[in-house]
Write a protein that holds these residues in place. Structure first.
Motif, short mmCIF file in Angstrom:
data_model
loop_
_atom_site.label_atom_id
_atom_site.label_comp_id
_atom_site.label_asym_id
_atom_site.label_seq_id
_atom_site.Cartn_x
_atom_site.Cartn_y
_atom_site.Cartn_z
N MET A 171 0.85 -1.19 0.00
CA MET A 171 0.00 0.00 0.00
C MET A 171 0.88 1.24 0.00
SD MET A 171 -3.18 0.82 2.55
CE MET A 171 -4.34 2.16 2.23
N TRP A 172 0.82 1.99 -1.10
CA TRP A 172 1.58 3.23 -1.25
C TRP A 172 0.66 4.42 -0.95
CZ3 TRP A 172 6.62 4.22 -3.34
CH2 TRP A 172 7.35 3.07 -3.68
N LEU A 173 1.22 5.41 -0.28
CA LEU A 173 0.49 6.64 0.00
C LEU A 173 1.19 7.82 -0.67
CD1 LEU A 173 -0.17 6.24 3.84
CD2 LEU A 173 -1.56 5.40 1.93
N GLU A 200 13.22 6.78 -1.22
CA GLU A 200 13.97 7.92 -1.74
C GLU A 200 13.22 8.60 -2.88
OE1 GLU A 200 18.40 8.84 -3.67
OE2 GLU A 200 18.00 6.93 -2.65
N PHE A 201 12.50 7.79 -3.65
CA PHE A 201 11.76 8.29 -4.82
C PHE A 201 10.53 7.41 -5.01
CE2 PHE A 201 10.96 8.37 -9.45
CZ PHE A 201 10.84 9.73 -9.65
N PRO A 202 9.38 8.03 -5.31
CA PRO A 202 9.09 9.45 -5.47
C PRO A 202 9.02 10.18 -4.13
CG PRO A 202 7.13 8.14 -5.89
CD PRO A 202 8.24 7.17 -5.69
N SER A 203 9.17 11.49 -4.19
CA SER A 203 9.45 12.26 -2.98
C SER A 203 8.23 12.50 -2.10
CB SER A 203 10.07 13.61 -3.35
OG SER A 203 9.19 14.36 -4.17
N ASP A 204 7.02 12.25 -2.60
CA ASP A 204 5.82 12.45 -1.78
C ASP A 204 5.27 11.13 -1.23
OD1 ASP A 204 5.80 15.22 -2.37
OD2 ASP A 204 4.80 14.82 -4.28
N ALA A 205 6.01 10.04 -1.40
CA ALA A 205 5.47 8.71 -1.13
C ALA A 205 5.85 8.18 0.25
CB ALA A 205 5.96 7.73 -2.20
N LEU A 206 4.95 7.37 0.78
CA LEU A 206 5.19 6.52 1.93
C LEU A 206 4.67 5.13 1.58
CD1 LEU A 206 3.98 8.84 4.84
CD2 LEU A 206 6.35 8.19 4.37
N VAL A 207 5.30 4.10 2.17
CA VAL A 207 4.86 2.72 1.93
C VAL A 207 4.52 2.09 3.28
CG1 VAL A 207 5.41 0.50 0.87
CG2 VAL A 207 6.43 2.60 -0.05
N LEU A 208 3.32 1.55 3.39
CA LEU A 208 2.90 0.96 4.65
C LEU A 208 3.43 -0.46 4.79
CD1 LEU A 208 -0.81 2.10 5.10
CD2 LEU A 208 1.32 3.29 5.62
#
Length: 431
Positions: A171-173, A200-208
């Motif tokens: 799940m990417w945010l 590191e990339f993309p710069s707006d992302a978080l991964v749960l």
């Protein structure tokens, strides 16, 4: 059919969903959209969704089990029973408590008017518990014509593509930088007990670390964050329009990419176009939730026919996120393999070519057009762009770097699972 207890109602709804998708050609998303609201408990809705995705993804294994374990094959009149057995197998794979899963599924058989076969359901599920489900080849879910194309295009990577496509996606945010920075939002997640990593990339992302229901995400309703795979988030960086530019998103629904562009730069003069007015409603809702609705002009129109809607003012940047085979997102949409037909590709390639040509006609001199798909087929990607370059004087390629995947003709191709992302193609063209 008698009224069902909550746990039984969930199993019945799951069986009806699978019957519609696997036997009647319905879209999994459409079926879930119809059935999830019938379950009042958010936990039941999450479980129904998990069962459905697991069962569609694992159908070849379940079919192999039924073929091996049932002396007389189930006929068309038993489609609902077959679907219920698949629901039972999926629950076991998901690690639900065996006793509860088996009992509720057996009771669901009775509720569906299959009392005389409830014993068989019980016996088959208990056999699956004892012996495990059969193993099948990773490409078993892929139709032969599509399997051949993947192996042709990716000789050394095909097995990895099939394996990655058979596993659930992370799940990417996408954090809305106009409202909160990424580190601050990650801290909000931590306070809610949700673990996330920062790529590191993309710069707006978080991964749960573990997927959660969207409404459990802090600030989701307030537009602090969206759910969007990393490969789709890369589109904003690949297009990289100048500040305040006039931008066209030619195939905008469901609106995540245009929303991301406006989150990056609220001064963009963005036109979000989609041929389907109903899908455009989804774009409007997406933009409103993240707070960019006032910045975008939404139009229901056919991007391949500019004369029907375009005012003649050229665009500085155009995104053509083209309709495609969706072969790069099978792990997110496993029913793609059920619905896609070989004859679809000719129509898709024609639309892609017309979108490229029409987009180019609306692009300002020195402007940039980004062609993107969630396909991994060369004929939709590098071959489509190569053909466009051959027929289009003045079109030049601006190379993207390795963050966007491997070199593929004039563009870059990411295969499913690479970098934890979906399969995606990008080509950046300058006029």
């Amino acid at each position: 059919m008698k009224a069902a207890a909550p746990g039984v109602a969930l199993r019945v709804a799951a069986a009806q969903t699978l019957d519609a998708v696997l036997q009647r050609g319905r879209s999994l998303k459409a079926e879930l959209a119809q059935r999830l609201p019938t379950l009042p408990d958010v936990r039941d809705r999450a479980l129904l969704e998990a069962i459905a995705f697991t069962a569609v993804r694992s159908q070849p294994r379940y079919d192999a089990a039924l073929k091996a374990w049932i002396p007389k094959p189930l006929g068309r009149r038993d489609d609902d029973l077959r679907a219920l057995l698949q629901v039972g197998f999926a629950q076991l794979e998901l690690g639900l408590p065996a006793h509860a899963a088996v009992d509720a599924t057996v009771e669901a058989a009775r509720n569906m008017g299959r009392t005389h076969q409830a014993g068989m359901v019980n016996a088959l599920l208990r056999r699956a518990l004892r012996e495990g489900l059969p193993q099948v080849a990773a490409d078993a879910a892929w139709p032969e014509w599509l399997r051949k194309r993947i192996r042709r295009d990716w000789q050394n990577d095909a097995d990895a593509v099939f394996a990655a496509s058979a596993t659930p996606a992370p799940m990417w945010l996408r954090v809305n930088r106009t409202r909160i920075d990424r580190d601050a939002y990650r801290a909000r997640l931590g306070e809610a007990g949700i673990e996330a990593t920062t790529p590191e990339f993309p710069s707006d992302a978080l991964v749960l670390a573990v997927p959660v229901a969207v409404h459990d995400l802090p600030g989701f309703e307030d537009g602090l964050v969206s759910v969007q795979d990393g490969s789709a988030q890369c589109v904003a960086d690949a297009l990289a329009p100048p500040q305040g530019a006039r931008v066209l998103d030619a195939c905008a629904a469901p609106g995540g990419k245009s929303a991301h562009l406006l989150e990056r730069d609220p001064t963009l003069q963005l036109v979000a176009l989609d041929i389907d007015p109903h899908r455009l409603k989804r774009v409007r809702e997406t933009h409103a939730r993240v707070g960019v609705g006032a910045q975008a002009q939404l139009r229901a129109a056919d991007a391949t026919e500019p004369t029907s809607w375009w005012d003649g003012a050229p665009f500085d940047a155009i995104l053509v996120d083209a309709p495609c085979s969706a072969t790069g997102i099978v792990r997110r949409q496993p029913d793609v393999l059920r619905h896609r037909r070989e004859t679809d590709l000719d129509a898709l390639r024609d639309v892609q070519a017309r979108l490229l040509d029409a987009g180019w006609s609306m692009l300002a001199p020195e402007g940039v057009l980004l062609y993107a798909t969630c396909s991994i087929l060369a004929e939709e990607n590098e071959q489509q762009v190569d053909a466009f370059l051959q027929r289009t004087p003045g079109a030049t390629v601006e190379a993207l770097d390795a963050r966007y995947g491997r070199v593929s003709g004039a563009g870059r191709q990411r295969l499913p699972g690479e970098g934890g992302m979906d399969g995606f193609f990008y080509a950046r063209l300058r006029k």
